[in-house]
Design an enzyme around this catalytic site. Structure first.
Site, PDB file in Angstrom:
ATOM      1  CD  GLU A 128      -2.793  -1.227  -0.011  1.00  0.00           C
ATOM      2  OE1 GLU A 128      -3.060  -0.170  -0.626  1.00  0.00           O
ATOM      3  OE2 GLU A 128      -3.182  -2.344  -0.388  1.00  0.00           O
ATOM      4  CG  ASP A 197       2.239  -7.115  -6.123  1.00  0.00           C
ATOM      5  OD1 ASP A 197       1.687  -6.647  -5.106  1.00  0.00           O
ATOM      6  OD2 ASP A 197       1.659  -7.870  -6.925  1.00  0.00           O
TER       7      ASP A 197
END
Length: 477
Positions: A128, A197
């Protein structure tokens, strides 16, 4: 209940954009000319106030402190440049976390339930934070040149409507704002997630964690919900495909082994969350006893059992459960806070006060300990002393609505009615309820009409909040 699915699904669209480069976008790039970092910050704070007013939150100081500390630790080794972060802990057992424009970090209670280790928890938050560092929100605007800040603000307003339970009305507001743009941007969501990611894995390793925790978390969630017709919101907004799992696994395996995977502190926080969502303290105690039967050295389970026993009124049993933990680690903050809470519940206020004072001598700046000091003082009807402790907390937590709410109560108990209204106004302003904030200041101003200087200061603050409300409306329209 699924409090945030509309929010996160839409944020996934808002944050959807191609991965233009491997590096952090420059503050002078095209996206900054469309949505500046300061505009993102202002928009995020306005949205946070609206969100706070609409969703149930976890006000547990220990959970708040753990989330804030852990995220800031991850941010230190990330590419996030603007570290003026604000946090919201959502009271729902569903797994999710999100990062909204302007440094707003949200964590569902369910993340603790589903992330079995601190490394898995950190993997989600590192992902995040990568959305923030890559400024995916602003770059999403760049991908659609027509989508200016007011359009994005209107979308966020629609999101709040959906979260608040307006349902179709909220979704309609979002769709009516710029449906075509959202549909266009959704094409880039996979690239956006892949970038988060990749950067998240890199930053996990830099922060001292084993980056293999990220694919491990994805793999387990994919197995757990493979056949569910209605997967959890985390998987709705972060689709976990076989190729995504393989990619994160391949990247993570390139890291050197030996990174951090778990900690006792994280497991203690998980135990606190388990107690929140079990149907009864008795059910929670049963769960923790089963864990201890499987592993008698499971200190987190013993701690959870003590909390469940305290909540159930089994105070002697709770003290027995805590005793070996305190003997093993006499200065552990979490264990001592459990014993302080037990003493408060048992009306042993002098014992609780003595323990708080001893622990604060060791850890004077610890937020949960200072909050415990306030709680003990208020239980003893020592409102003036509690107020002094709260004023100290405000120096480091001036944007925490929970603190302002307690300040309002303590001032009222101390006979400072005007100050109570002023504190209540700050609470409502942080919660996005500007009407109530202005009204509270009006009450304070009426009581202070014989004190010109005080009334003038109150009036000035009232005008500031009115201007703040106007600015928020302009952002959201």
């Amino acid at each position: 209940m699924n409090f945030l699915r509309p929010t996160l699904l839409t944020l996934a669209c808002l944050l959807a954009t191609p991965a233009f480069a491997d590096d952090l976008p420059s503050l002078g790039d095209a996206s900054s000319s469309i949505v500046s970092p300061q505009q993102e910050h202002d928009l995020g704070r306005a949205w946070l106030g609206l969100l706070r007013a609409q969703v149930p939150q976890l006000s547990d100081p220990q959970l708040k402190d753990f989330v804030e500390t852990s995220v800031y630790r991850l941010a230190e080794t990330s590419q996030v440049q603007d570290r003026r972060l604000e946090f919201i802990l959502i009271n729902t057992p569903e797994i999710n976390a999100f990062a909204a424009p302007g440094g707003i970090v949200g964590v569902n209670g369910g993340l603790f339930l589903h992330a079995e280790t601190e490394g898995e928890y950190a993997a989600v938050l590192a992902h995040e934070l990568a959305h923030l560092s890559q400024r995916h929100f602003a770059r999403g605007v760049q991908a659609q040149q027509r989508m200016q800040v007011p359009v994005m603000a209107a979308m966020l307003a629609g999101i709040v409507m959906a979260v608040a339970g307006a349902g179709d009305a909220g979704i309609a507001a979002i769709a009516g704002t710029q449906a075509a743009a959202i549909q266009e941007q959704a094409r880039f969501s996979r690239q956006n997630e892949a970038e988060a990611d990749r950067i998240g894995i890199m930053n996990l390793e830099k922060a001292g964690y084993d980056p293999r925790n990220m694919p491990t978390m994805f793999e387990r969630l994919a197995r757990q919900y493979r056949y569910d017709a209605k997967p959890p919101e985390f998987l709705m907004s972060h689709p976990v495909t076989e190729s995504r799992i393989a990619d994160t696994r391949n990247r993570a395996e390139q890291a050197k082994p030996g990174g951090k995977e778990d900690s006792l502190t994280y497991q203690l926080m998980r135990a606190r969350v388990v107690l929140v969502y079990e149907e009864t303290p008795g059910m929670a105690a049963k769960r923790f006893r089963a864990q201890m039967a499987e592993n008698p050295k499971n200190d987190a389970a013993r701690y959870g059992l003590a909390l469940a026993q305290t909540k159930a009124g089994q105070l002697n049993e709770a003290r027995d459960s805590l005793k070996p933990l305190i003997e093993k680690a006499p200065d552990n903050i979490t264990y001592n806070l459990a014993l302080i809470n037990l003493d408060i519940t048992n009306n042993r206020f002098p014992d609780a006060q003595q323990r708080v004072n001893r622990m604060l001598d060791l850890y004077p700046d610890d937020y949960p300990l200072n909050q415990a000091k306030v709680d003990v003082l208020l239980k003893q009807s020592k409102a003036p002393e509690a107020l002094k402790a709260l004023e100290t907390l405000l120096k480091s937590r001036s944007d925490d609505p929970d603190i302002w709410s307690q300040v309002a109560d303590a001032r009222g108990l101390s006979g400072n009615t005007i100050g109570s209204h002023q504190a209540r106004a700050e609470y409502f302003a942080l919660m996005g309820d500007f009407k109530q904030a202005v009204q509270q200041l009006e009450f304070a101003k009426r009581r202070a009409n014989n004190n010109f200087q005080l009334a003038s200061r109150i009036d000035a603050r009232q005008q500031e909040i009115i201007a703040q409300e106007k600015a928020v409306k302009e952002l959201m329209n």
